[in-house]
Enzyme design. Structure first.
Site, PDB file in Angstrom:
ATOM      1  CE  LYS A 221      -8.542  -1.190 -17.810  1.00 63.03           C
ATOM      2  NZ  LYS A 221      -8.784   0.221 -17.597  1.00 63.03           N
TER       3      LYS A 221
ATOM      4  NE  ARG B 199     -14.449   1.006 -21.338  1.00 65.27           N
ATOM      5  CZ  ARG B 199     -13.638   0.067 -21.804  1.00 65.27           C
ATOM      6  NH1 ARG B 199     -12.938  -0.694 -20.971  1.00 65.27           N
ATOM      7  NH2 ARG B 199     -13.518  -0.125 -23.101  1.00 65.27           N
TER       8      ARG B 199
HETATM    9  C1  9MG Z   1     -11.462   2.424 -23.285  1.00 62.50           C
HETATM   10  N1  9MG Z   1     -11.064   2.114 -21.923  1.00 62.50           N
HETATM   11  C2  9MG Z   1     -10.291   1.074 -21.516  1.00 62.50           C
HETATM   12  N2  9MG Z   1     -10.127   1.126 -20.188  1.00 62.50           N
HETATM   13  C3  9MG Z   1     -10.810   2.207 -19.749  1.00 62.50           C
HETATM   14  C4  9MG Z   1     -11.009   2.795 -18.505  1.00 62.50           C
HETATM   15  O1  9MG Z   1     -10.451   2.306 -17.407  1.00 62.50           O
HETATM   16  N3  9MG Z   1     -11.779   3.902 -18.422  1.00 62.50           N
HETATM   17  C5  9MG Z   1     -12.327   4.446 -19.533  1.00 62.50           C
HETATM   18  N4  9MG Z   1     -13.082   5.555 -19.392  1.00 62.50           N
HETATM   19  N5  9MG Z   1     -12.159   3.932 -20.757  1.00 62.50           N
HETATM   20  C6  9MG Z   1     -11.417   2.840 -20.863  1.00 62.50           C
END
Ligand code: 9MG
Length: 283
Positions: free
Chosen positions: A225, A259
């Site tokens: 990110k 994630r």
């Molecule tokens: C779909 N998506 C993109 N970034 C995310 C994040 O930080 N958390 C979750 N739950 N979904 C995300």
């Protein structure tokens, strides 16, 4: 008394004392070559199988980009992207499949197709989302976002970001429970990068234990990110090491699902965390 480490999602009961890795599977036009719907399905499935081979505990499948300023896609388009991928993966892998959507009808059809988790960046705020989440037995990830993907990075403002995110997550968790989603089916997510400046993201990561005090496992998404890019000064393709650092910090501070795009490297990094934090408690 609920077990704060147990996450029930569909037929799965995950013990999140070991940090789990959620691999990202994008089924969006910019993530595959121009080979039509069948080709895009096969590319997504092939990528997903690779992530499972690398050790992914969960796969998160999304058909609409959530990047800042991303163009929304129609319901039909989103369904046609994600449902064939979920159907095929449900036959071929034995890990929980998560559907990344905020649309109630996509939630329902994805769960019917085999999804075990609903990952909603809108925190079940869209009309009908609470009912759709309560309808099956899927797990639910409730995420915080300030604004919308179109506006969220324009002027994010907080008095106390940790407290405000915590209050929001508590309110949505209670709304989900009232709608019929059992607590054991809920995980919470501060929503890194969703309507947050670098200072907000850093504060949230540092104070993750305060959000953990809500009593449900935390999912953290920091992989590649822009907050990491701002810290290290690199573009999106040069953020692996920063992403690994973020996953390790998250897990050390109580995050239970990360994630990520880079599954193998994250699995290895989190094995070290687990060895120290869990297995190492023998003194
Ligand atoms: C779909 N998506 C993109 N970034 C995310 C994040 O930080 N958390 C979750 N739950 N979904 C995300």
């Amino acid at each position: 008394m609920q077990n704060a480490h147990q996450f029930i999602c569909g037929k799965y009961q995950l013990d999140l004392r070991r940090p789990h890795v959620m691999g990202i599977v994008n089924v969006t036009p910019d993530s595959f070559s121009d080979g039509g719907r069948y080709a895009s399905t096969q590319l997504a499935v092939t990528h997903a199988l690779q992530l499972v081979a690398e050790g992914a505990d969960i796969l998160d499948i999304g058909g609409e980009s959530t990047r800042p300023n991303a163009t929304p896609v129609s319901l039909d388009e989103e369904l046609s992207r994600v449902i064939p991928v979920i159907e095929q993966l449900a036959r071929e892998v034995d890990v929980p499949l998560s559907i990344d959507t905020y649309k109630p009808q996509v939630m329902r059809e994805a769960v019917n197709a085999g999804a075990a988790i609903i990952n909603d960046i809108w925190g079940l705020q869209q009309p009908g989302a609470l009912e759709a989440a309560a309808a099956g037995n899927a797990g639910v990830c409730i995420m915080h976002m300030q604004g919308t993907p179109q506006t969220m990075q324009q002027e994010p403002v907080y008095q106390d970001v940790v407290q405000e995110v915590k209050v929001f997550l508590q309110e949505r968790m209670q709304a989900a429970e009232a709608a019929g989603v059992a607590m054991e089916r809920i995980v919470l997510d501060p929503g890194f990068g969703f309507g947050k400046r670098t200072v907000h993201n850093v504060a949230l990561l540092n104070h993750l234990p305060e959000i953990l005090a809500l009593g449900r496992p935390l999912l953290v998404g920091l992989s590649r990110k822009s907050v990491l890019g701002q810290i290290i000064g690199s573009d999106v393709h040069q953020r692996l090491h920063a992403s690994l650092a973020a996953s390790v910090i998250s897990a050390m501070k109580g995050g239970r699902i990360v994630r990520v795009h880079d599954v193998k490297a994250t699995v290895d990094a989190l094995k070290v965390v687990d060895a120290v934090v869990n297995v190492g408690i023998d003194r």
